[in-house]
Design an enzyme around this catalytic site. Structure first.
Site, mmCIF file in Angstrom:
data_model
loop_
_atom_site.group_PDB
_atom_site.id
_atom_site.type_symbol
_atom_site.label_atom_id
_atom_site.label_comp_id
_atom_site.label_asym_id
_atom_site.label_seq_id
_atom_site.Cartn_x
_atom_site.Cartn_y
_atom_site.Cartn_z
ATOM 1 N N ASP A 31 -43.175 19.028 -49.250
ATOM 2 C CA ASP A 31 -43.374 19.732 -47.980
ATOM 3 C C ASP A 31 -42.110 20.488 -47.581
ATOM 4 O OD1 ASP A 31 -45.904 18.522 -47.838
ATOM 5 O OD2 ASP A 31 -45.178 16.889 -46.566
ATOM 6 N N ASP A 54 -46.490 10.665 -48.012
ATOM 7 C CA ASP A 54 -45.408 11.104 -47.125
ATOM 8 C C ASP A 54 -44.497 9.920 -46.851
ATOM 9 O OD1 ASP A 54 -46.281 13.752 -46.858
ATOM 10 O OD2 ASP A 54 -47.613 13.246 -45.206
#
EC number: 3.4.23.36
Length: 167
Positions: free
Chosen positions: A142, A124
């Site tokens: 995402d 991330d």
């Protein structure tokens, strides 16, 4: 006698492939360019690049479960992607309102599966915040999954085929 065939929406898998490629390219950049767990401001007071890792699902769900969850999330992502691909094969190409969200979810899901296979976790790097409130870090895969889920939700709310008929 054969019935006429209509092109299906599998062409939308090209969008899934583009999402996977862009997701993996940005994560490669992150892994070679950003320090771990140190915010790099993009827009002060709102947005940082922030390299972090997630062994769980959304909002780090099950991130401390001991490792078995990686296989669960891989199986879920592959199963859902397979189901959505099957649905694309049954969806007429012209029905982009269905095909677009399916393709987004497939691309995002497979992008994160690749991370789990390569690294044992998802990379991330996008961190949004206001004041002292920080949204959990996320990545392009995402974002594609969330956009696809919103698209499916909106389609189910506003699709005229499923709305009640008035006399």
């Amino acid at each position: 006698m054969t019935r006429p065939t209509h092109p299906n929406a599998l062409i939308w898998l090209l969008l899934s492939i583009a999402i996977i490629a862009l997701d993996q390219a940005t994560k490669a950049w992150v892994l070679t360019s950003l320090p771990e767990y140190i915010p790099v401001p993009v827009i002060h007071g709102f947005w940082n690049w922030y390299r972090s890792y997630n062994t769980g699902a959304a909002f780090s769900f099950l991130s401390d479960a001991g490792g078995w969850q990686m296989w669960l999330f891989i199986a879920l992502a592959l199963g859902i992607s397979g189901l959505l691909t099957f649905w694309l094969s049954r969806t007429p190409r012209r029905e982009w309102r269905s095909a677009l969200p399916y393709a987004l979810i497939i691309g995002g899901g497979i992008g994160n599966v690749i991370d789990r296979f390569l690294h044992g976790h998802v990379v991330d790097f996008i961190q949004w915040y206001v004041g002292s409130y920080y949204w959990p870090s996320f990545n392009l895969a995402d974002s594609a999954i969330v956009a696809g889920a919103i698209g499916i939700g909106l389609l189910s709310l506003f699709d005229s085929k499923h709305s009640p008929k008035t006399p």
